[in-house]
Scaffold this motif. Structure first.
Motif, short mmCIF file in Angstrom:
data_model
loop_
_atom_site.label_atom_id
_atom_site.label_comp_id
_atom_site.label_asym_id
_atom_site.label_seq_id
_atom_site.Cartn_x
_atom_site.Cartn_y
_atom_site.Cartn_z
N PHE A 409 0.82 -1.21 0.00
CA PHE A 409 0.00 0.00 0.00
C PHE A 409 0.86 1.27 0.00
O PHE A 409 0.46 2.30 -0.54
N ILE A 410 2.05 1.20 0.59
CA ILE A 410 2.98 2.33 0.50
C ILE A 410 3.33 2.58 -0.96
O ILE A 410 3.31 3.72 -1.45
N LYS A 411 3.64 1.51 -1.67
CA LYS A 411 3.98 1.62 -3.10
C LYS A 411 2.82 2.21 -3.90
O LYS A 411 3.01 3.15 -4.70
N ILE A 412 1.60 1.71 -3.67
CA ILE A 412 0.43 2.18 -4.42
C ILE A 412 0.18 3.66 -4.17
O ILE A 412 -0.02 4.45 -5.11
N HIS A 413 0.22 4.10 -2.91
CA HIS A 413 -0.11 5.49 -2.60
C HIS A 413 1.03 6.44 -2.97
O HIS A 413 0.76 7.59 -3.33
N CYS A 414 2.25 5.99 -2.90
CA CYS A 414 3.36 6.83 -3.36
C CYS A 414 3.25 7.06 -4.87
O CYS A 414 3.50 8.16 -5.37
N GLN A 415 2.89 6.02 -5.60
CA GLN A 415 2.70 6.16 -7.04
C GLN A 415 1.53 7.09 -7.33
O GLN A 415 1.59 7.91 -8.25
N LYS A 416 0.47 6.99 -6.53
CA LYS A 416 -0.69 7.87 -6.72
C LYS A 416 -0.31 9.33 -6.52
O LYS A 416 -0.78 10.21 -7.24
N PHE A 417 0.56 9.59 -5.53
CA PHE A 417 0.99 10.95 -5.25
C PHE A 417 2.15 11.40 -6.13
O PHE A 417 2.58 12.55 -6.08
N GLY A 418 2.69 10.47 -6.95
CA GLY A 418 3.80 10.80 -7.83
C GLY A 418 5.10 11.07 -7.10
O GLY A 418 5.88 11.94 -7.48
N ILE A 419 5.36 10.30 -6.02
CA ILE A 419 6.57 10.49 -5.22
C ILE A 419 7.33 9.16 -5.13
O ILE A 419 6.75 8.10 -5.35
N PRO A 420 8.63 9.20 -4.79
CA PRO A 420 9.39 7.95 -4.64
C PRO A 420 8.80 7.07 -3.54
O PRO A 420 8.25 7.55 -2.56
N VAL A 421 8.93 5.77 -3.72
CA VAL A 421 8.40 4.81 -2.75
C VAL A 421 9.19 4.90 -1.45
O VAL A 421 10.42 4.87 -1.45
N LYS A 422 8.48 5.01 -0.34
CA LYS A 422 9.12 5.20 0.96
C LYS A 422 9.42 3.86 1.64
O LYS A 422 8.78 2.86 1.35
N LYS A 423 10.37 3.90 2.56
CA LYS A 423 10.71 2.72 3.36
C LYS A 423 10.15 2.90 4.77
O LYS A 423 9.83 4.01 5.19
N VAL A 424 10.07 1.78 5.50
CA VAL A 424 9.56 1.81 6.87
C VAL A 424 10.73 1.64 7.83
O VAL A 424 11.49 0.68 7.72
#
Length: 531
Positions: A409-424
């Protein structure tokens, strides 16, 4: 220093490429790219605006940027499975917004420049140069690192035909060029008001409803899991999908029952026919029968002229999914039983029955048999619906899936916002794993979207980005362990590890960080028998 490459054969020698473009427009673009001093082996687009300059350009082009984000957010679910990146640029070629469908797809970022001057021959660069639509195929790209993809672009013009920018897409060779060109053109029309964005969205929503039902978009491949219980549910569902027997999915809210229903539909021979989903609990009780079975003109005060088909008619030839079936009124249950038995439906106020061919999948979040015993659900209907019963496990029983879902879900929402995928961050991970997730997968998805919003400017999700309920939660099982004796706590830990591992000795030993032999000794010591 730019060089003159009027001799095309000399150009090919200089850039050390074994491919010779056939189209004249590509040859001319290669010549210009070489004259700009570009080197074909360069891998990274080094031109990147700083945040202040990027914000300045976005604000200057706010109208097209906001329309692009709006239209794409509505259409993104229809593009699942298309390995691509869609983006818009200003007239100088700087990327204002980008929507990825593949993690790090061509490493495209906002603020990069895709003009021909900086990135050589590519569809966006060609369109910005010529103010005409362009498509560039694999090896036609000037830079080698782009030759694995196709690109297509369409100009964004104002009412006086002045160039405002372009909309473009990079995508893999497995997808039809004509289809991607059409999508990009449609988006461009929305951004330039040739077809207003609101009209496109209205038409899209209208097409989903009237006569064909909805489209099931999920398959079994979309169900993300490492859980043995979940894998078993998928296996049983795939077996159930082979025929048209009624299926009952049982699980708490948010566990993914509708996703399973759609996957079953798409695994069945009805996959190209309508899929109609109805939340029974959300339909007012006095409208249930007209909603399900339709009505004729004049059937009651306020009835629509010409009547209206019910959900079963809309699903004819396909699948109907009845969620929260336990909320159905007794009178509607009687009509549903008749539909199942007779394979026909009669509209309210109608005089003749309409034959239907519908596969029925139901879902319940409670024990339906308990309602049968209380007389709140018809026993004969229960057994008609409960031909194949598939339990969907809760997220708290899928410990191995929690971080898998978090990262997805981090990957999906980062893509939706047009930003790099974040780490936890490691210290954040423990909060996710200790939380009970009463809202299951739906809760985890919604929570991640909120977390991403507060962590937009950070590369890593830290504890300060997490909501209070996640950080304040104390697992009741952990509280019990605190007041136990040492031996009782050890016994509880062994039992918990066996439960989490589904009684797999090797996995349980790994969870406890002990050897298999030691675990067997503790099973004997505490007189624990595996189920």
């Amino acid at each position: 220093m730019p060089v003159d490459n009027s001799d095309f054969k000399s150009l090919l020698t200089n850039i050390d490429r074994k491919y010779t473009p056939l189209r004249e427009v590509i040859k001319e673009s290669w010549n210009r790219s070489s004259n700009y001093g570009l080197i074909t082996d360069n891998f990274v687009n080094k031109v990147l605006l700083n945040r202040k300059e990027l914000e300045k350009r976005i604000n200057k082009n706010r109208d097209i940027k906001d329309k692009f984000d709006l239209v794409f957010s509505e259409f993104r679910k229809n593009l699942i499975g298309v390995s691509s990146v869609f983006f818009i640029t200003d007239k100088e070629g700087y990327v204002l917004s980008a929507k990825n469908h593949l993690n790090d797809f061509i490493n495209l970022k906002k603020g990069q420049n895709f003009s021909e001057f900086y990135l050589g021959t590519n569809a966006a660069g060609l369109t910005l140069y010529s103010k005409q639509p362009a498509t560039v195929k694999t090896k036609e790209h000037y830079f080698k690192y782009l030759t694995a993809y196709n690109s297509t672009a369409y100009p964004i013009l104002d009412e006086y035909d002045n160039l405002k920018g372009c909309i473009a897409a990079f995508y893999t060779d497995q997808f039809d060029n004509n289809l991607l060109e059409m999508i990009v053109k449609l988006f461009a029309f929305a951004l330039t008001d040739k077809i207003p964005a609101e009209k496109i969205l209205k038409n899209k929503n209208d097409k989903a409803a009237p006569n064909t039902g909805s489209k099931a978009r999920y398959s079994f491949a979309d169900i993300i899991t490492n859980s043995e219980n979940m894998k078993k549910a998928i296996e049983v569902s795939q077996i159930a999908a082979r025929n048209d027997s009624t299926v009952m999915l049982v699980g708490e809210s948010g566990t993914g029952k509708e996703m399973f229903a759609q996957a079953i539909h798409n695994y069945n021979h009805r996959q190209n026919s309508p899929f109609v989903a109805v939340n029974v609990g959300a339909v007012p009780k006095d409208l249930v029968e007209s909603e399900f079975f339709g009505y004729e003109e004049g059937a009651f005060t306020g009835a629509r002229r010409g009547g209206r088909p019910g959900k079963f008619e809309l699903a004819n030839g396909g699948t109907i999914f009845l969620d929260e079936i336990e909320e159905m009124t007794l009178s509607a249950q009687q009509n549903l039983l008749r539909v199942i038995q007779e394979r026909e439906v009669t509209r309210i106020g109608g005089t003749h029955a309409l034959p239907i061919d519908v596969r029925i999948i139901t879902a319940s979040k409670s024990r339906l048999i308990d309602k049968v015993k209380k007389g709140e659900f018809r026993e004969d209907l229960y057994y008609r619906l409960n031909v194949i019963r598939i339990p969907i496990p809760n997220l708290k029983d899928r410990q191995d899936d929690i971080m898998l879902l978090v990262n997805n879900f981090i990957k999906i929402h980062c893509q939706k916002f047009g930003i790099p995928v974040k780490k936890v961050a490691a210290e954040s991970k423990k909060y996710f794993l200790e939380y009970d997730w009463p809202g299951n997968v739906r809760e985890i998805e919604n929570m991640i979207e909120g977390i991403i919003t507060f962590a937009l400017d950070d590369e890593v999700i830290k504890p300060e980005h997490l909501p209070k309920e996640l950080k304040k939660y104390q697992n009741p099982e952990q509280e019990k362990v605190k007041i136990m004796s040492l031996e009782a706590a050890e016994r509880a830990a062994v039992l918990n590890a066996l439960k989490k591992s589904n009684n797999n000795i090797s996995k349980a030993a790994e969870i406890l960080n002990i050897s298999r032999a030691t675990l067997y000794n503790k099973l004997n010591k505490y007189n624990i028998e595996r189920e």
